[in-house]
Design an enzyme around this catalytic site. Structure first.
Site, PDB file in Angstrom:
ATOM      1  N   ASP A 143       5.943  13.330 -10.173  1.00  0.00           N
ATOM      2  CA  ASP A 143       4.605  13.443  -9.596  1.00  0.00           C
ATOM      3  C   ASP A 143       3.909  14.726 -10.033  1.00  0.00           C
ATOM      4  O   ASP A 143       2.764  14.975  -9.653  1.00  0.00           O
ATOM      5  CB  ASP A 143       4.642  13.345  -8.067  1.00  0.00           C
ATOM      6  CG  ASP A 143       5.727  14.188  -7.436  1.00  0.00           C
ATOM      7  OD1 ASP A 143       6.358  14.971  -8.158  1.00  0.00           O
ATOM      8  OD2 ASP A 143       5.941  14.061  -6.210  1.00  0.00           O
ATOM      9  N   LYS A 150       7.531   3.221  -4.892  1.00  0.00           N
ATOM     10  CA  LYS A 150       7.847   1.904  -5.432  1.00  0.00           C
ATOM     11  C   LYS A 150       9.158   1.965  -6.225  1.00  0.00           C
ATOM     12  O   LYS A 150       9.170   2.385  -7.384  1.00  0.00           O
ATOM     13  CB  LYS A 150       6.706   1.421  -6.319  1.00  0.00           C
ATOM     14  CG  LYS A 150       5.365   1.335  -5.578  1.00  0.00           C
ATOM     15  CD  LYS A 150       4.253   0.845  -6.481  1.00  0.00           C
ATOM     16  CE  LYS A 150       2.919   0.893  -5.735  1.00  0.00           C
ATOM     17  NZ  LYS A 150       2.898   0.046  -4.536  1.00  0.00           N
ATOM     18  N   GLY A 179       0.782  -1.226   0.000  1.00  0.00           N
ATOM     19  CA  GLY A 179       0.000   0.000   0.000  1.00  0.00           C
ATOM     20  C   GLY A 179       0.814   1.276   0.000  1.00  0.00           C
ATOM     21  O   GLY A 179       0.250   2.364  -0.137  1.00  0.00           O
ATOM     22  N   ASP A 223       9.755  18.556  -9.126  1.00  0.00           N
ATOM     23  CA  ASP A 223       8.837  17.699  -8.380  1.00  0.00           C
ATOM     24  C   ASP A 223       7.664  18.563  -7.915  1.00  0.00           C
ATOM     25  O   ASP A 223       7.817  19.756  -7.678  1.00  0.00           O
ATOM     26  CB  ASP A 223       9.592  17.132  -7.169  1.00  0.00           C
ATOM     27  CG  ASP A 223       8.907  15.960  -6.501  1.00  0.00           C
ATOM     28  OD1 ASP A 223       7.860  16.186  -5.868  1.00  0.00           O
ATOM     29  OD2 ASP A 223       9.422  14.826  -6.585  1.00  0.00           O
ATOM     30  N   ARG A 257      -0.802   9.681  -8.740  1.00  0.00           N
ATOM     31  CA  ARG A 257      -1.577   9.292  -7.553  1.00  0.00           C
ATOM     32  C   ARG A 257      -1.561  10.353  -6.465  1.00  0.00           C
ATOM     33  O   ARG A 257      -2.548  10.527  -5.745  1.00  0.00           O
ATOM     34  CB  ARG A 257      -1.028   7.993  -6.954  1.00  0.00           C
ATOM     35  CG  ARG A 257      -1.404   6.738  -7.677  1.00  0.00           C
ATOM     36  CD  ARG A 257      -0.826   5.525  -6.965  1.00  0.00           C
ATOM     37  NE  ARG A 257      -1.541   5.217  -5.735  1.00  0.00           N
ATOM     38  CZ  ARG A 257      -1.152   4.297  -4.853  1.00  0.00           C
ATOM     39  NH1 ARG A 257      -0.036   3.627  -5.066  1.00  0.00           N
ATOM     40  NH2 ARG A 257      -1.857   4.063  -3.777  1.00  0.00           N
ATOM     41  N   HIS A 272       6.294  18.440  -5.097  1.00  0.00           N
ATOM     42  CA  HIS A 272       6.537  18.773  -3.697  1.00  0.00           C
ATOM     43  C   HIS A 272       7.817  19.600  -3.566  1.00  0.00           C
ATOM     44  O   HIS A 272       8.783  19.375  -4.288  1.00  0.00           O
ATOM     45  CB  HIS A 272       6.653  17.500  -2.854  1.00  0.00           C
ATOM     46  CG  HIS A 272       5.443  16.626  -2.921  1.00  0.00           C
ATOM     47  ND1 HIS A 272       5.392  15.479  -3.698  1.00  0.00           N
ATOM     48  CD2 HIS A 272       4.231  16.740  -2.328  1.00  0.00           C
ATOM     49  CE1 HIS A 272       4.204  14.921  -3.570  1.00  0.00           C
ATOM     50  NE2 HIS A 272       3.480  15.666  -2.748  1.00  0.00           N
ATOM     51  N   HIS A 329      13.670  15.234   0.269  1.00  0.00           N
ATOM     52  CA  HIS A 329      13.067  15.628   1.551  1.00  0.00           C
ATOM     53  C   HIS A 329      13.928  15.289   2.766  1.00  0.00           C
ATOM     54  O   HIS A 329      13.685  15.813   3.857  1.00  0.00           O
ATOM     55  CB  HIS A 329      11.701  14.961   1.723  1.00  0.00           C
ATOM     56  CG  HIS A 329      10.670  15.402   0.737  1.00  0.00           C
ATOM     57  ND1 HIS A 329      10.372  16.727   0.518  1.00  0.00           N
ATOM     58  CD2 HIS A 329       9.858  14.686  -0.101  1.00  0.00           C
ATOM     59  CE1 HIS A 329       9.425  16.816  -0.410  1.00  0.00           C
ATOM     60  NE2 HIS A 329       9.107  15.595  -0.804  1.00  0.00           N
TER      61      HIS A 329
END
Length: 488
Positions: free
Chosen positions: A265, A32, A28, A177, A271, A179, A142
């Site tokens: 992302d 990945k 979950g 990115d 996602r 973020h 990060h």
């Protein structure tokens, strides 16, 4: 000297270890590492390996990591395992390990490979042995000095930039990115030797930094640049702000090396994302940065719809190589997961672009005002150049026989965790599993695949012993070269 002059084709080296896709954050979890294996397999089947040098990265040592991270934190990462977590409950809380950043089998080895490729790429650039270095397993922006954050444990970017600073007076870091690249900005917030430029989602609150007013402090004031974007930004809007901002940064800062974090992302349909960029729109950033003809380190980052991550980073590898590749995907080990269209490029969604022309112009003008406050190209007192982090003539760090290593192809086929492909479980029926119309073509492609299996095996990245002289012995693999880089 490897540097290409002008706008000609660049020499590109690429770092990949076949074990990277074996690491698994857990059921979950959106991160990945298998996406890196998918990317590698796709670019192999496009034949891109023939056009660049492929290296297996060394495993970065604890000593290398503590050039930025604290000794206690790295010691903790080396020690923690799923079977001894109960002994480290206090440290897990202290170092923010457990939920977003879980403990999994091989955690420290994963960090070693991710970091090793980025640092080795920086060393190659410093030695002028390549124009561009690519490590899609890197870009974990990060991680903090003594804390894991946002799926990141060791900040390979900071360590690579520290390596570049041994030879370069000024290094520019660009982060696309979705973020904010908070870990990198924090590391260099008070220095003028690194400028950090990051686009940030205003709505996706993690990590909660990257405000337009965050501009650096002390000597680093005005050397942090953040441009917050609203939901739904598309290729056209993004291009209208990215190119002029980067051009102005280049004019004012005049870096001699660039690190580009290519977090995927920010693609449409991610996602965890809320932007609407296509693969071409995302890769336009690579094209823009390339035009400045500076040593360039390209890294991965976020990206949680993994088939699109593989598409994006494969295409951006081709952009780095100035190579046109067809939109029709070649047959590969993960072909079925690129359905139903089996194309390289993706279409934007119909989400509303909330970035109005007025808003974009306002942001651009604010950023230009800040950049005008910069002194032109700050000087640096030159000192003796420290020792490189990676030695070309060092021995094999683990003593393993490279001939006994399982091939990447065999490893790809052996690892087949269904959880790795859960990125589209919310897309309903059809989606990527609709492969019926492609069965005949796939069967033919499999036959062709078998015929060229021997050739492809030559592209598998292997370790090999270095000869005693510094030139090193290289294996002829139709353009794919391998090198063992190990501890200093």
């Amino acid at each position: 000297m490897a540097y290409s002059q002008g706008g000609g084709k660049k020499k590109v080296c690429y770092y990949y270890d076949g074990d990277i896709g074996n690491y698994y954050y857990g059921q979950g979890h959106p991160m990945k590492p298998h996406r890196i294996r998918m990317t590698h397999n796709l670019l192999l089947n496009y034949g891109l390996y023939r056009k660049m040098e492929i290296y297996r990265p060394h495993k970065a040592t604890a000593e290398e990591m503590t050039k930025y991270h604290s000794d206690e934190y790295i010691k903790f990462l080396r020690s923690i395992r799923p079977d001894n977590m109960s002994e480290y409950s206090k440290q897990m809380q202290r170092f923010n390990v457990g939920e977003d950043c879980p403990v999994f089998d091989g955690l420290f080895e994963f960090c070693q490979l991710s970091t090793g490729g980025s640092v080795a790429g920086a060393v190659k650039l410093n030695r002028q042995q390549t124009d561009m270095a690519v490590n899609w397993a890197g870009g974990l922006h990060h991680a903090k000095k003594s804390e894991a954050s946002g799926f990141c444990y060791v900040n390979d970017i900071v360590l690579a930039i520290l390596e570049l600073l041994k030879y370069h007076q000024r290094v520019l870091y660009i982060d696309i990115d979705i973020h904010h690249g908070d870990g990198v900005e924090e590391a260099f917030y008070t220095t003028d030797r690194v400028m950090t430029v990051s686009e940030v989602s205003m709505v996706n609150n993690f990590p909660g930094t990257g405000d337009l007013r965050d501009i650096g402090a002390g000597k680093g004031k005005y050397y942090a640049v953040n441009f917050p974007m609203r939901d739904g930004i598309d290729d056209e809007s993004y291009g209208q702000i990215f190119k002029p901002i980067i051009s102005k940064v280049m004019e004012m800062y005049q870096p001699s090396a660039v690190v580009l974090q290519c977090g995927a992302d920010s693609l449409s349909g991610d996602r965890l994302g809320c932007f609407n960029l296509t693969v071409k729109g995302h890769a336009k950033c690579v094209e823009v940065v390339k035009t400045f003809n500076l040593p360039l380190l390209m890294l991965g980052g976020g990206g949680y719809t993994i088939r699109n991550v593989a598409r994006c980073w494969t295409y951006e590898t081709a952009v780095a190589l100035d190579c046109e590749i067809p939109n029709e995907l070649p047959y590969n080990d993960y072909f079925e997961y690129f359905g139903p269209d089996f194309k390289l490029h993706i279409s934007p969604s119909n989400m509303t672009n909330q970035n109005t022309p007025e808003y974009m112009e306002k942001i651009k003008q604010r950023l230009f005002e800040n950049l005008r406050m910069l002194p032109h190209a700050p000087g640096v007192q030159m000192q003796a150049i420290p020792e490189d982090a990676v030695h070309e003539d060092s021995g094999d760090e683990d003593g393993e026989d490279p001939d006994k290593r399982i091939s990447i192809r065999a490893s790809d086929k052996r690892i087949a965790c269904d959880e790795e492909f859960s990125d589209s479980e919310d897309e309903g029926e059809g989606g990527r599993r609709n492969v019926a119309d492609h069965k005949k073509g796939a069967k033919k492609a499999r036959i062709e695949e078998d015929k060229k299996e021997t050739e492809d095996k030559k592209a598998d990245v292997k370790e090999e012993d270095k000869s005693k002289d510094n030139s090193g012995e290289k294996t002829d693999t139709k353009g794919a070269k391998s090198e063992q880089l190990s501890n200093p």
